[in-house]
Structure formats: structure tokens, C-alpha cells
Design a protein around this motif. Structure first.
Motif, PDB file in Angstrom:
ATOM      1  N   GLY A  76       3.642   4.413  -0.635  1.00  0.00           N
ATOM      2  CA  GLY A  76       5.035   4.533  -0.228  1.00  0.00           C
ATOM      3  C   GLY A  76       5.339   3.951   1.146  1.00  0.00           C
ATOM      4  O   GLY A  76       6.277   3.154   1.295  1.00  0.00           O
ATOM      5  N   PRO A  77       4.561   4.306   2.178  1.00  0.00           N
ATOM      6  CA  PRO A  77       4.855   3.732   3.502  1.00  0.00           C
ATOM      7  C   PRO A  77       4.723   2.212   3.550  1.00  0.00           C
ATOM      8  O   PRO A  77       5.508   1.550   4.241  1.00  0.00           O
ATOM      9  CB  PRO A  77       3.828   4.425   4.409  1.00  0.00           C
TER      10      PRO A  77
ATOM     11  N   HIS B  10       0.828  -1.200   0.000  1.00  0.00           N
ATOM     12  CA  HIS B  10       0.000   0.000   0.000  1.00  0.00           C
ATOM     13  C   HIS B  10       0.869   1.258   0.000  1.00  0.00           C
ATOM     14  O   HIS B  10       1.440   1.621   1.022  1.00  0.00           O
ATOM     15  CB  HIS B  10      -0.899  -0.046   1.235  1.00  0.00           C
TER      16      HIS B  10
ATOM     17  N   ALA C 208       7.793   1.035   2.068  1.00  0.00           N
ATOM     18  CA  ALA C 208       8.915   1.279   2.987  1.00  0.00           C
ATOM     19  C   ALA C 208       9.038   0.143   3.995  1.00  0.00           C
ATOM     20  O   ALA C 208      10.131  -0.372   4.247  1.00  0.00           O
ATOM     21  CB  ALA C 208       8.722   2.621   3.702  1.00  0.00           C
ATOM     22  N   ASN C 209       7.920  -0.270   4.567  1.00  0.00           N
ATOM     23  CA  ASN C 209       7.953  -1.374   5.531  1.00  0.00           C
ATOM     24  C   ASN C 209       8.433  -2.678   4.898  1.00  0.00           C
ATOM     25  O   ASN C 209       8.907  -3.572   5.592  1.00  0.00           O
ATOM     26  CB  ASN C 209       6.563  -1.597   6.123  1.00  0.00           C
TER      27      ASN C 209
END
Lengths: 544, 544
Positions: free
Chosen positions: B94-95, B92, B98-99
Motif C-alpha cells: 500500500g505505501p 511495494h 501511495a507514493n
């Protein structure tokens, strides 16, 4: 603001300027301390061992371990929102930074001051492309206002001061300083450096004139003061409310805000709703909007056939104070320009919002978004810090707690879930004498549950309330909102968390924290009151 | 390779080519299925709801939820290492990406085929800079071989086929396809696209001649065949060993490898040690090194005063097969060129490594790195998949398990900790008829413990052994190795995990999994044997 506790920290904040540092890591820690940065949330690795060794020589720096980097940056965010100054973080190379990025994203959206120190391989080792090597700058830039790399021990103090300055100036932001291992371990005779004082964008005189025009002699109730950031502190809100009373304008807060001071005795103000239809309806009457620390409201997501901007298309928007400005000064000058009183007569910005129904405490009353909000309105203790990542279960909270005991209210600001537990952790570090109450949805809580361990280790005064609907409930709503119909088997397998149900009592115990489970509103009240009667971390699983 | 279970999946792998797709999400799923990608590890959000809805219409796609994105990509890595084909992931914005990055980093280092689908805002919504907006490309590039963005529904099938191709060709890699919500939900009449067949770099004739020169008539034992990737499968190792026997060369594996086939009846081969001094000492005699799927060995980290390259400075290095080549073909051609037999006479590449001391099973024997390795040598079941993120506690494992039951051995490859639980999860999805045994250090296990929930939900056949030394023990060693001396108070607070101790039984129960705790070697043996006697997920906390 840091706690005087058993962690080798003392509250002395004397500058270490002038001390002779041995290596780059020493002068880095001295520069941080000299600029008042005395809390370090950390998850180090090999390339940071000299920094860790330097911390050993500086007991003034309070070091707090997070067992995952999302805890580290989320806690630094919560700390800075309450301390009004940055913490530093210590992260291990590209992957450690990667794990930290989601909560850096939230911090970026909150304009939180934060100084990330990211260790990297020794500069001469990078060409080997060892397993942990990656393009740290490319990872850091999207979530950072400023990214720097210390190319030598002699550069560390100056770069660290720049990182601190960039994090505190222009309303606050995220700085990321990459520290190669050899810059940390090499000797330097440089001294710690003081960061320049933070600055704010000057008030734009033409924007002030435009704002006055929008407000003056317009008793039509069609002008909106939209507030966020520093404008949502108690003092600023009083001025905003006085302007509203004088001019007939209305106040509203941005949908997500880093920190708002609210509750009894403070100005009550509504937020822009998350739901697009509700937001459009609420904002439809307004012909003029003045932005003070806020952005013009947009839809959190795009939905087929729905607008992206929430204000009417013909609404005249004036940015009186952009995020890098000084909202308090902007409000003071605006108040003077329109001849507003020093204090408002009433604190009710929107009278209809102020009355909360009283809850009948009963074991027959289930816990749901409504009863939870009503309960919290009565339970929040005086001067609490309320952290909110309740997502779908918290939609009614804001409206029902206008007249709760006065509290600071901290929200997830960037939509990167997994913010709540770390945020509460950091806020509790910043304010050891205040109770922190976290309202945490279960799905997002699972992202960074490791923060419970940090709360237990540091014996932080946090009451974690896990609101367990055992579902990504918000996505069930969103599935319909985007026009996808009803979830079938594959979709439901991605939206439900009930097989197996997460046992939050066991999770808490695993992290060294006591916990209870409640499933009706009377038990919730008993559990919250009992938890508020003692200090230290605790967890309540509230099953919906 | 995917499991026929109660998850709405059936093992039919028929191509959907030619079906008329309704929207971009449909044609994306059809393209994935048409290319044999039929497992989707997912953690979706609002911008992915149309993709989720499309999955509802394709029961052939097995959808597996991870409660954190690091679980999602780590599981996709483990799946692909065992299935020899990519899974897709659903992330989902960018974040969420990132995860996911840390385990994408490990996958990148493992040359794992992986197709990440990252949802983004509708393209026309990006200019609003809504809270979740970020520079996804900048985040994705460091951990991806290929990054693409579908700018319209009509582009989705072609871009997806390219993503699949890039993930499977040239030895395998990580592809990241950014899917704006409007590209997913807009109608398209395009058809699913078949990805071109994977290619391999052609064998370099001059490198083959150089390799032959390095091997021919050199019975001096000073030539090393350094292997990784596909060269560590059973068939390839037999050829390598035959070459070694013919030429007097020695075999060694890279320090970290995606997958090695080993144990009784297979060629026994040592790895390059992690410790720099040990690696330099082991490699000191070699004057010539031939790389087959491996990289020239470098130090994992730089240490003051120690070398970065592990081979002697005057060692002549020949890259016979770079990571994008075909190691099996390279070995076959090399064997032919040097006149090696089709099969070796002995399977002991390094005879001194093959003998493992037998363990006396006793309740008086503590669990430590040595006894744990000895125990596992006797306990590993036939045809197991052993996943190893044991970090400091696993240093003796490889040496002692040369003659264990034959097994596949999967390691953390990029040093981004938090790989083990997800890796085991994905391997179990790929191979439902094989027992997966995970050796997991406690500190790194905390990073992605949410994977236990996925194992419980999918009832995967994984035995998770948590080796609990309640410390970042590797860092205590590294602290000394970098010359930082003895950890003091602040440093110890960042290296120890014992206050409070993590209760892994409770963590497991919280995620819906049964568990036991053992603290001596006899109990470990009993617990492992009991767990191997049943199917399904289980956890043993082995306290050191």
C-alpha cells in the motif's frame, strides 16, 4: 512546545475563542489554535489559498513548508511524538494527499495524533471533474482513523474540533479533514470550538485479573510483559521493571515503537527482533504474554514455511491494555495488584543485553552495522532525540546503546520507507533545545530527501547521518529469505544503488546544508563530535 | 520500442506462450511479455522478491529502477505516451502504491495505458495486520480504471491479461493488479494468456449527424472543433484542419493533452488558456462545440464569482468522439460527411498564432517566460520530444513554438505536480534515438528529482532545463486570483523557495548527472546548443 523564532511565531498559547471569524478558513485556524495546535506543516495549492491567507492573520501559527508532502506528514509525525500533541498539515487535493499517505501510514502505526487539512475544489466545482478532481475520501480512509468533509463554512469549526478530538483520544490517531475551497472562503459567524478532552479505554478488570493470575506465584520466567506506546516512557518502564522483579516476568518491547526513553539510568529493554527465526527463538520459552500498549508480535512479512505469529502457538495472551487504553495506569494497577515495589532495584531487564563492547577508534576500522552501533553508543549526546531509519545497517544499534547517554528513540513504525528525514525534522521543531541525531539508510533517505531543505530553512538542530551502503541491502537479504536464491542481472539492477553512486554531499548542498563524507570509524567519530559541537543542520555521509 | 542496451535487455519480442511456468510470478512475466509489455519500471520490496526473481529468468524484460515510486509511474506514463503501449510497474504494498498515486493520477487524465503490479502480503498473512498492511484497493481505485487481485497463482495469468486489456482498450487507462506474495511464489501449471485486442466505442451516428448539422452551411466561424488525445497526432490534425477549411469552423486543443504533434510542417493549433478570464474571452464567440477526444473545457479551479464552464452558457455541445472512442475514425467520417479535402491547403489553424518574434540573443537579456519561449522556438531540435512541466514559466511556450522544429509535446495532464522529470525519463526509454527536452519548473521538479538518478543510470538522452524562479510562482498568482489579496509573512513563507535557494547543479551532481547554471538568454542558448550536441543526460539550471 513550538520554537520562538524568526518565523512569525510566538510562544503565547492563548485561546482565540470568542473572536469573530470572517470566513471558514479563519475559524478553522482559530479552532486549531484554541486547541493548542500551533504548528502547521504545509505544502499548499490553489484550493488552499484562503487557508494560507487566514494563516497570514494568525502569527501564532508557525507555518513550515515542505517541498514534498511526504516531508509534511512525516514531520508532523515526528513533531507529535515529541510534543505529545498534534500538528496540523496542509495538503493540496487528492494528489497532494496521495503524496502524504506513506508517512500517514507510519503515523497511523505509531498512534500519532495528526490533523490533516486537505483542500478540495469548491463543492459546486466538483461535478465538472476538473483535472485535479479525485475521490479524496477513498484515498484518505486507509491511513486515517477519522475522515470528514466540511460541507459549509458553518461546519468547519465543529468538524475541525472533531478532527482534533479524534486525533488525540484513545491513544492518538490520524484525522483527515477535507476542506472544500468554498467552505474556506465563505463567510461564517460561527465561533471556534473546543475539542472534548481525550479519553482512554477503561482498564478491563477481567484482563487485570487474568494478568495477575499469569504473574502471581510464577517464578518460572515464562511470562512476558510486552510493551509499546506510552509504556516505553521512563516512568512507565520503571513500574514495568518493578513488576518484573517482583514476579520473575520478563520485559520486551514491540519491534517498532513510536518513542522509547532509554539509555543510562533508564530501564534497559530489548525489542522483538525483525528476523523471524531470531524472534521465534527468543520468544519460544514463554507460556504467557501480557500486552501493554503492544500488539502480539507477528512477522513483518510472510516467508514460505515460516510462522506468522512469533509467540509459541500455545502461549496464553492477555491484552491488559490495548492501544486505545492508558498503559501507565495499566502498569500502576498491575504493580499494585502484584505487590511490586514503587521502584525497581535494577534497571537491567535483560542483564546480558547491557554490556556493549568498547570501540577502538581507528582509521583502519571500517564502518559497518556493528562498528556503527558501537560508535553511536559512545557518541550519542545527553538528552538527544535519536531517529532511526537505518534499516539493515541499524540492526545492532539497539542492543549496543543500552548504556549510551539517555535519549529518546524514534523509529519507523509502519515500514513505509522515507520516514527518517521528515521525522527528525518534526522532532527538531518540537524540541528546539535538544539535539536530534538521525540514522538514515541511503536507499530510504532518497524517498524524502526534500526534508533536508526544510531543516536548512528552519535552521533545525539535526545531525543527519546517511549510512551509505549503496544498495537496498535489506532486499538482498530478503531475496534469500523468501527462497529466491541469488540475485542475477535483472534482480541486481533493482537491488543495487551503486551505478551511479548517490553523492550525499552534493544532495545536501543542493538543499542548502553543509556535509562531510567519512569512510572509516575514526573519521566518523571526528565528524560526529564536530557536528555535535555546533547548532544547526548538518549531514554526514558514512560510506560502508 | 525498447532500447537494446547494456541492461540485459534484447529487442526480441517473441511470445513466451506455451512455456511451462514455475510459479505465479513466472507466468505473470510471461503474460506481460506475450502481450508486448517488455519494460518494467520498478521499486520493489520484500513481498515482490519472487517477481524480481522471475524477472531474472526473463532477460527480454527491461527492468528500470526508480528511487521513489512517483518516478516509476511517471516514467511509465511517459513511456506509454510515446510507445503507444503500456509499460508495467512494480510497486511495494500500500505505501509503495501511495507514493505512486500522484503520477497515476496524471496518467489517468492522459488516458495512458499502464499496468501496475502491486505486491501485497501473502493472503494468509493479512489477518495478522503486520505493519505494512493497508487497504490497497481503496488506495488504488481513485487513480485506476481497473483494480484486480490475484487470489491464487492459477489466477495470475488471466488477471494479468485482463489488466493489460483494460489498460489498452477504450482509449487507454490505468490498471492495477494486486499480487499477494503467495500468488507469486506458489506453483502453477497455467499458461500465459493473450489479452483481447483493444476496442473503441463505435461512432455514434446521431452524434455524427449533429456534428454535420453544426458544421454544414455555417460559415459564421462560430463552430469549434475541440480536440485532444489521438486527435492531436499529425495525421488526425491534417483531417481536422481540412474540415475547418471546408466549413469555416475553428480548431482548438484541450488545455492539457497527453501528446501533441506540432511544429513546422504540421497544423498549428492553440490550446484553451489556463486563465479563466482568457479562456472565457477566447471561447465567447462560439455557439457550437464539437468534442473529439476532448472534454468540454472547465476551469482548473473554482474562483469566487467566476464560471466553472469555459464555453458560453448557450453553446451547443456535441460529443462526436468521447475519450473511449477513435478520434481518427471520427475525424475521417466527419471529413467525408462534410465533403472536406483529404489535405488542408494551409496548416495555420489560427493565423495570428503562427508568427513568433525572433529573439535577439544577448547576455543583457534576462530569462523570463517570454524570452524562454522565444529561445526554445529556435532551439528545439528536429524530432525532439518536449516534456513540459514549466508551470507558470511556460505559459508563453505553446504560442511561440508553432513554427519550431517538428516535435512531440507532452504535458502534465492531471495537475499533480512532480510529473516532468519522470515523464521525460520514460519518453527517453521509449524513444532512444530521439532527444528529449524537459522544461521543468523548480518547485514541481523537487517532487520527483530522484528521476535524475534513473536518467543517469540508464544514460538516457534527456536535456533537463530547470526553470528556477525560486518560488511557487503560480501560487503567488493564484493567491490574488482567489481574492486573498497580497501574501503576508506566513503566506510568503509557504510560497517562496529562496531561503535557501535550491542548488540544482548540486542536486544533479548528487544524482550522477552533469549540469550548468545560466542566468541570461545568451548563456542559455550556448548551454542548450552544447547539450544538444552530445548524447546522454544533462541538466541546465536557468535562473530567472
Amino acid at each position: 512546545m513550538a520554537q520562538d523564532n524568526d518565523n512569525g511565531h510566538n510562544s503565547s498559547n492563548t485561546s482565540s475563542l470568542g473572536s469573530t471569524a470572517n470566513n471558514g478558513a479563519d475559524v478553522l485556524v482559530d479552532t486549531l489554535l484554541a486547541n493548542g495546535v500551533d504548528v502547521c506543516f504545509a505544502n499548499p495549492g490553489t484550493s488552499e489559498m484562503h487557508f494560507v491567507a487566514a494563516l497570514d492573520r494568525k502569527p501564532q501559527m508557525r507555518c513550515i513548508l515542505g517541498l514534498f508532502e511526504g516531508v509534511v506528514t512525516g514531520a508532523a509525525d515526528g513533531y507529535a511524538r515529541m510534543a505529545d500533541k498534534p500538528a496540523c498539515t496542509l495538503l493540496h487535493t487528492g494528489p497532494g494527499l496521495a503524496n502524504a499517505l506513506a508517512n500517514m501510514h507510519n503515523a497511523r502505526r505509531a498512534n500519532t495524533p495528526m490533523v490533516n487539512i486537505v483542500g478540495d475544489h469548491a463543492s459546486y466545482h466538483l461535478h465538472h471533474d476538473a483535472p485535479l478532481t479525485s475521490d479524496i475520501e477513498s484515498l484518505a480512509r486507509p491511513m486515517s482513523r477519522w475522515v470528514g468533509r466540511a460541507r459549509h463554512a458553518n461546519e468547519v469549526a465543529r468538524q475541525a474540533a472533531e478532527a482534533i478530538h479524534q486525533s488525540t483520544t484513545l491513544g492518538g490517531g490520524v484525522s483527515t479533514l477535507i476542506l472544500p475551497a468554498d467552505a474556506a472562503w465563505s463567510e461564517t459567524s460561527t465561533s471556534p470550538v473546543h475539542a472534548p478532552a481525550p479519553e482512554a479505554l477503561e482498564l478491563d478488570a477481567s484482563a487485570l485479573r487474568a494478568s495477575v493470575r499469569a504473574l502471581r506465584d510464577r517464578g518460572d520466567g515464562k511470562t512476558l510483559l510486552m510493551l509499546s506506546g506510552r509504556a516505553l516512557r521512563e516512568d512507565a518502564l520503571l513500574i514495568a521493571q518493578a513488576i518484573a522483579e517482583r514476579t520473575g516476568a520478563h520485559l520486551i518491547a514491540q519491534q517498532s515503537n513510536a518513542r522509547a526513553q532509554r539509555g543510562r539510568g533508564r530501564v534497559s529493554i530489548e525489542r522483538v527482533p525483525y528476523n523471524v527465526d531470531a524472534a521465534v527463538k527468543l520468544l519460544a520459552p514463554y507460556q504467557r504474554a501480557i500486552l501493554i500498549g503492544a500488539k502480539a508480535p507477528v512477522a513483518f512479512f510472510a516467508y514460505p514455511g515460516k510462522p506468522g505469529s512469533m509467540l509459541p502457538a500455545d502461549c496464553e495472551i492477555t491484552t491488559l491494555c490495548p492501544p486505545g487504553g492508558d498503559p501507565l495506569e495499566a502498569l500502576e494497577q498491575l504493580a499494585e495488584a502484584v505487590g511490586a515495589a514503587r521502584r525497581p532495584e535494577s534497571l537491567l531487564a535483560l542483564p546480558s543485553m547491557a554490556a556493549a563492547d568498547k570501540l577502538g577508534w581507528s582509521s583502519a576500522t571500517p564502518i559497518n552495522a556493528l562498528t556503527f552501533a558501537q560508535a553511536m553508543a559512545e557518541l550519542i549526546p545527553d538528552n538527544a532525540i535519536v531517529c532511526d531509519e537505518s534499516v539493515s545497517s541499524g540492526r545492532d544499534f539497539f542492543r549496543y546503546t543500552m548504556q549510551a547517554a539517555p535519549h529518546d528513540y524514534l523509529q519507523i513504525t509502519g515500514g513505509a520507507i522515507g520516514n527518517g528525514i521528515p521525522l527528525a525534522t518534526g522532532a527538531a521543531v518540537a524540541c528546539p533545545d535538544r539535539k536530534v541525531v538521525l540514522m538514515q539508510a541511503d536507499g530510504s533517505g532518497m524517498y524524502t530527501l526534500q526534508g533536508l531543505w526544510t531543516q536548512a530553512r528552519e535552521q533545525l538542530d539535526v545531525l543527519n547521518i546517511i549510512i551509505a551502503n549503496r544498495s537496498y541491502a535489506i532486499l538482498r537479504g530478503e531475496f534469500k529469505s523468501v527462497g529466491a536464491g541469488e540475485p542475477g542481472r535483472n534482480a541486481s539492477r533493482m537491488l543495487d544503488l551503486d551505478n551511479p553512486a548517490i553523492d550525499w554531499l552534493a544532495i545536501a548542498r543542493g538543499c542548502g546544508m553543509e556535509a562531510v563524507r567519512v569512510s572509516h570509524i575514526a573519521a566518523l567519530g571526528d565528524a560526529v563530535r564536530a557536528a555535535l559541537g555546533r547548532k544547526g543542520p548538518f549531514l554526514i555521509e558514512a560510506v560502508l
